[in-house]
Motif scaffolding. Structure first.
Motif, PDB file in Angstrom:
ATOM      1  N   ALA A   1      -4.814   0.528 -15.015  1.00  5.72           N
ATOM      2  CA  ALA A   1      -6.203   0.369 -14.610  1.00  5.72           C
ATOM      3  C   ALA A   1      -7.058   0.087 -15.837  1.00  5.72           C
ATOM      4  CB  ALA A   1      -6.702   1.634 -13.915  1.00  5.72           C
ATOM      5  N   ILE A   2      -8.281  -0.346 -15.589  1.00  4.56           N
ATOM      6  CA  ILE A   2      -9.253  -0.528 -16.667  1.00  4.56           C
ATOM      7  C   ILE A   2      -9.933   0.797 -16.977  1.00  4.56           C
ATOM      8  CG2 ILE A   2     -11.417  -1.676 -17.314  1.00  4.56           C
ATOM      9  CD1 ILE A   2     -10.426  -4.030 -15.504  1.00  4.56           C
ATOM     10  N   GLU A   3     -10.307   1.535 -15.933  1.00 10.63           N
ATOM     11  CA  GLU A   3     -10.911   2.848 -16.112  1.00 10.63           C
ATOM     12  C   GLU A   3     -10.776   3.649 -14.819  1.00 10.63           C
ATOM     13  OE1 GLU A   3     -15.036   2.212 -17.086  1.00 10.63           O
ATOM     14  OE2 GLU A   3     -15.466   1.242 -15.169  1.00 10.63           O
ATOM     15  N   VAL A   4     -10.834   4.971 -14.970  1.00  9.12           N
ATOM     16  CA  VAL A   4     -10.774   5.896 -13.837  1.00  9.12           C
ATOM     17  C   VAL A   4     -11.893   6.912 -14.027  1.00  9.12           C
ATOM     18  CG1 VAL A   4      -9.349   7.520 -12.532  1.00  9.12           C
ATOM     19  CG2 VAL A   4      -8.270   5.621 -13.755  1.00  9.12           C
ATOM     20  N   ASP A   5     -12.612   7.205 -12.957  1.00 12.62           N
ATOM     21  CA  ASP A   5     -13.672   8.207 -13.118  1.00 12.62           C
ATOM     22  C   ASP A   5     -13.110   9.611 -12.897  1.00 12.62           C
ATOM     23  OD1 ASP A   5     -13.762   8.915 -10.396  1.00 12.62           O
ATOM     24  OD2 ASP A   5     -15.674   7.932 -10.008  1.00 12.62           O
ATOM     25  N   VAL A   6     -13.961  10.614 -13.146  1.00 18.84           N
ATOM     26  CA  VAL A   6     -13.488  11.998 -13.150  1.00 18.84           C
ATOM     27  C   VAL A   6     -13.136  12.510 -11.754  1.00 18.84           C
ATOM     28  CG1 VAL A   6     -14.583  12.673 -15.308  1.00 18.84           C
ATOM     29  CG2 VAL A   6     -15.891  12.805 -13.159  1.00 18.84           C
ATOM     30  N   THR A   7     -13.408  11.721 -10.723  1.00 19.62           N
ATOM     31  CA  THR A   7     -12.988  12.123  -9.378  1.00 19.62           C
ATOM     32  C   THR A   7     -11.755  11.360  -8.903  1.00 19.62           C
ATOM     33  OG1 THR A   7     -14.351  10.528  -8.150  1.00 19.62           O
ATOM     34  CG2 THR A   7     -15.405  12.593  -8.804  1.00 19.62           C
TER      35      THR A   7
ATOM     36  N   VAL B   1      -7.938  -6.409  -7.367  1.00 15.75           N
ATOM     37  CA  VAL B   1      -7.611  -5.288  -6.482  1.00 15.75           C
ATOM     38  C   VAL B   1      -6.093  -5.171  -6.409  1.00 15.75           C
ATOM     39  CG1 VAL B   1      -7.733  -4.412  -4.115  1.00 15.75           C
ATOM     40  CG2 VAL B   1      -9.733  -5.530  -5.142  1.00 15.75           C
ATOM     41  N   GLY B   2      -5.432  -6.307  -6.166  1.00 16.20           N
ATOM     42  CA  GLY B   2      -3.977  -6.389  -6.230  1.00 16.20           C
ATOM     43  C   GLY B   2      -3.267  -5.475  -5.256  1.00 16.20           C
ATOM     44  N   GLY B   3      -2.062  -5.083  -5.632  1.00 18.26           N
ATOM     45  CA  GLY B   3      -1.236  -4.272  -4.750  1.00 18.26           C
ATOM     46  C   GLY B   3      -1.216  -2.798  -5.091  1.00 18.26           C
ATOM     47  N   ALA B   4      -2.084  -2.363  -6.025  1.00 16.46           N
ATOM     48  CA  ALA B   4      -2.039  -0.965  -6.459  1.00 16.46           C
ATOM     49  C   ALA B   4      -2.233  -0.002  -5.293  1.00 16.46           C
ATOM     50  CB  ALA B   4      -3.077  -0.720  -7.547  1.00 16.46           C
ATOM     51  N   ALA B   5      -3.272  -0.222  -4.496  1.00 13.87           N
ATOM     52  CA  ALA B   5      -3.533   0.705  -3.385  1.00 13.87           C
ATOM     53  C   ALA B   5      -2.408   0.661  -2.357  1.00 13.87           C
ATOM     54  CB  ALA B   5      -4.869   0.372  -2.729  1.00 13.87           C
ATOM     55  N   ASP B   6      -1.827  -0.515  -2.132  1.00 15.50           N
ATOM     56  CA  ASP B   6      -0.699  -0.617  -1.200  1.00 15.50           C
ATOM     57  C   ASP B   6       0.434   0.299  -1.641  1.00 15.50           C
ATOM     58  OD1 ASP B   6      -1.914  -2.689   0.340  1.00 15.50           O
ATOM     59  OD2 ASP B   6      -1.267  -4.155  -1.149  1.00 15.50           O
ATOM     60  N   PHE B   7       0.771   0.239  -2.928  1.00  7.29           N
ATOM     61  CA  PHE B   7       1.898   1.017  -3.411  1.00  7.29           C
ATOM     62  C   PHE B   7       1.547   2.482  -3.602  1.00  7.29           C
ATOM     63  CE2 PHE B   7       3.675  -3.180  -4.442  1.00  7.29           C
ATOM     64  CZ  PHE B   7       4.952  -2.997  -3.954  1.00  7.29           C
ATOM     65  N   LEU B   8       0.310   2.788  -3.996  1.00  8.55           N
ATOM     66  CA  LEU B   8      -0.087   4.188  -4.099  1.00  8.55           C
ATOM     67  C   LEU B   8      -0.019   4.866  -2.738  1.00  8.55           C
ATOM     68  CD1 LEU B   8      -3.107   3.847  -6.562  1.00  8.55           C
ATOM     69  CD2 LEU B   8      -0.877   4.849  -7.069  1.00  8.55           C
ATOM     70  N   ARG B   9      -0.504   4.168  -1.708  1.00  4.19           N
ATOM     71  CA  ARG B   9      -0.413   4.720  -0.353  1.00  4.19           C
ATOM     72  C   ARG B   9       1.042   4.827   0.092  1.00  4.19           C
ATOM     73  NH1 ARG B   9      -5.281   1.154   2.411  1.00  4.19           N
ATOM     74  NH2 ARG B   9      -7.028   2.325   1.489  1.00  4.19           N
ATOM     75  N   GLY B  10       1.839   3.808  -0.251  1.00  7.39           N
ATOM     76  CA  GLY B  10       3.252   3.850   0.100  1.00  7.39           C
ATOM     77  C   GLY B  10       3.965   5.018  -0.546  1.00  7.39           C
ATOM     78  N   ALA B  11       3.643   5.277  -1.839  1.00  2.00           N
ATOM     79  CA  ALA B  11       4.272   6.392  -2.539  1.00  2.00           C
ATOM     80  C   ALA B  11       3.835   7.732  -1.955  1.00  2.00           C
ATOM     81  CB  ALA B  11       3.949   6.322  -4.026  1.00  2.00           C
ATOM     82  N   CYS B  12       2.570   7.812  -1.512  1.00  2.00           N
ATOM     83  CA  CYS B  12       2.087   9.032  -0.868  1.00  2.00           C
ATOM     84  C   CYS B  12       2.847   9.297   0.440  1.00  2.00           C
ATOM     85  CB  CYS B  12       0.596   8.926  -0.574  1.00  2.00           C
ATOM     86  SG  CYS B  12      -0.452   9.193  -2.015  1.00  2.00           S
TER      87      CYS B  12
ATOM     88  N   VAL C   1     -15.098  -0.125  -7.371  1.00  2.00           N
ATOM     89  CA  VAL C   1     -14.027   0.799  -6.996  1.00  2.00           C
ATOM     90  C   VAL C   1     -12.892  -0.028  -6.392  1.00  2.00           C
ATOM     91  CG1 VAL C   1     -13.358   2.762  -5.578  1.00  2.00           C
ATOM     92  CG2 VAL C   1     -15.653   2.677  -6.579  1.00  2.00           C
ATOM     93  N   SER C   2     -11.860  -0.255  -7.174  1.00  2.00           N
ATOM     94  CA  SER C   2     -10.706  -1.024  -6.703  1.00  2.00           C
ATOM     95  C   SER C   2      -9.788  -0.168  -5.847  1.00  2.00           C
ATOM     96  CB  SER C   2      -9.920  -1.580  -7.890  1.00  2.00           C
ATOM     97  OG  SER C   2     -10.769  -2.245  -8.799  1.00  2.00           O
ATOM     98  N   THR C   3      -9.641   1.089  -6.221  1.00  2.00           N
ATOM     99  CA  THR C   3      -8.852   2.050  -5.457  1.00  2.00           C
ATOM    100  C   THR C   3      -9.704   3.288  -5.230  1.00  2.00           C
ATOM    101  OG1 THR C   3      -6.772   1.260  -6.420  1.00  2.00           O
ATOM    102  CG2 THR C   3      -6.742   3.432  -5.398  1.00  2.00           C
ATOM    103  N   ALA C   4      -9.827   3.693  -3.989  1.00  2.00           N
ATOM    104  CA  ALA C   4     -10.674   4.836  -3.650  1.00  2.00           C
ATOM    105  C   ALA C   4     -10.066   6.138  -4.147  1.00  2.00           C
ATOM    106  CB  ALA C   4     -10.861   4.906  -2.137  1.00  2.00           C
TER     107      ALA C   4
END
Length: 421
Positions: free
Chosen positions: A304-310, A326-337, A368-371
């Motif tokens: 990522a470029i940056e992440v906030d404290v939440t 935005v890419g596939g990050a959220a797809d794979f993060l959700r998949g891993a969850c 916000v690319s990933t919530a």
């Protein structure tokens, strides 16, 4: 299938004014065709080009005089288009590309491909990318293929017969290779921390760039790793050659590494050539929520470029310039969850290279690319922040602990001002 002159492939009449033209990204770009397309742009009349990550210099900001450029992000040389203000970004999850192409909401009129020479059955491998090209093949009015004698013949379910191709041009050139990435001084520390989370038998997904490659390179002492990712680079291929990635414990596609696109050097291309242990698939499979959830111990590794404290992630904009996706990050993060024993990881150094800007921030400096609801584990060189099942105030303290030490007091103060701590 009509042959075009390789010295001067005439695309006027094949590409119409107002058309949307799409081609393979990164090493999969059919450079003979993209170069000809840009040279003939004025004769064709204004059209739109959907460009993925670009490693060639075929497309330039000057070409915007006759071409409207659209992409899912600003990877590679697309950053020059973004800086010049002539790249229109489609801010979608990568998994949505397949659906939008499939139902026609994302239009493609002319599809240009780089394929390997025909096999004994007369079929052409898609070579270096299935990716979003697979759904685009079903929708394009015209398919133009560059048959590159030096393109590897990868394995997978999407080989093309002669009647799948309308026009063909023959070439013999080395496929594009991944540009040498400048390593961040703290990447080794980040990579070690991420590697400490990955157990034997895990299946890896890796984003693109030097940091995910550095993380994969740290795993040479693991056993029975699997691989399922949007992209495969040289580091994953090296682990396959060493027997570390063998997909032996993979619950889907056992014994097979799956990728949408090969993004590496000639070493990767040579290894993938006619190698049944690697399959190239379309985005509707590589990023499928159902497929990802069915892979046990899926470890999603994205930067990522940056992440906030939440836990909110900006992977798109740096210093006011669109540089990511935005890419596939959220797809794979959700998949891993959703995966049994999965790990959703976002990894980044605590300060950016060059400008020395903090990457753990109180407020994002971009979109916000990933919530934060999709945040899992954030890793820097200073530690591991597991945010799963934590409240906002608990997340703040975990995130401050992995921020750069010089930034922690200010982050604590800003978090209090925002009512988060």
């Amino acid at each position: 299938m009509t042959e075009l002159d390789p010295a001067d492939p005439r695309l006027e009449g094949l590409v119409h004014p107002g058309d949307v033209v799409m081609w393979g990204q990164a090493a999969a770009e059919p450079v003979t065709l993209t170069t000809a397309l840009m040279a003939q742009r004025a004769a064709i009349g204004r059209f739109t080009a959907f460009v993925g990550i670009s490693w060639s210099d075929a497309v330039q900001p000057a070409h915007a005089d006759c071409v409207s450029f659209v992409s899912y992000g600003a990877g590679g040389n697309n950053r020059a288009l973004a800086r010049a203000g002539c790249l229109d970004v489609l801010p979608c999850h990568y998994s949505e590309l397949g659906r939008m192409l499939g139902d026609g909401s994302l239009r493609v009129d002319v599809l240009m491909l780089q394929v390997a020479p025909a096999d004994a059955q007369g079929r052409h491998s898609l070579s270096l990318a299935g990716d979003y090209l697979v759904p685009a093949l079903r929708r394009a009015r015209v398919v133009i293929a560059e048959v590159n004698e030096q393109a590897p013949a990868s394995c997978g379910p999407h080989a093309l017969a002669a009647d799948d191709i309308d026009y063909v041009v023959h070439s013999s050139r080395p496929p594009l290779e991944a540009p040498a990435a400048k390593a961040h001084p703290d990447e080794a520390g980040v990579a070690r921390n991420v590697a400490s989370l990955i157990e034997d038998g895990a299946t890896l997904q890796c984003g693109i760039g030097s940091l995910p490659e550095a993380i994969v390179a740290q795993l040479s002492d693991r056993r029975d790793l699997g691989f399922h990712s949007g992209a495969m680079g040289d580091a994953a291929a090296a682990l396959m050659q060493a027997g570390v990635i063998n997909n032996a414990r993979k619950t889907v596609d056992a014994r097979i590494s799956v990728a949408g696109v090969l993004m590496g050097t000639r070493a990767l291309n040579r290894f993938a050539h006619r190698n049944p242990a690697i399959e190239i698939r379309g985005v509707e499979y590589t990023h499928s929520p159902a497929v990802l959830a069915s892979i046990d111990r899926l470890v999603a590794i994205n930067s990522a470029i940056e992440v906030d404290v939440t836990g909110q992630v900006n992977a798109e904009v740096a210093a006011g310039v669109y540089v990511g996706a935005v890419g596939g990050a959220a797809d794979f993060l959700r998949g891993a969850c959703a995966s049994r024993g999965g790990l959703p990881i976002v990894a980044l150094p605590s300060r950016s290279a060059g400008r020395k800007l903090d990457t753990i921030v109180a407020r994002l400096n971009g979109p916000v690319s990933t919530a934060r609801s999709d945040a899992g584990i954030v890793v820097t060189e200073h530690g591991i922040a597991d945010l799963r099942a934590l409240s906002l105030s608990q997340r703040v303290q975990r995130m401050i602990a992995v921020a750069h030490p010089e930034a922690r007091d200010a982050l604590q103060h800003e978090a209090r001002q925002l009512g988060l701590a």
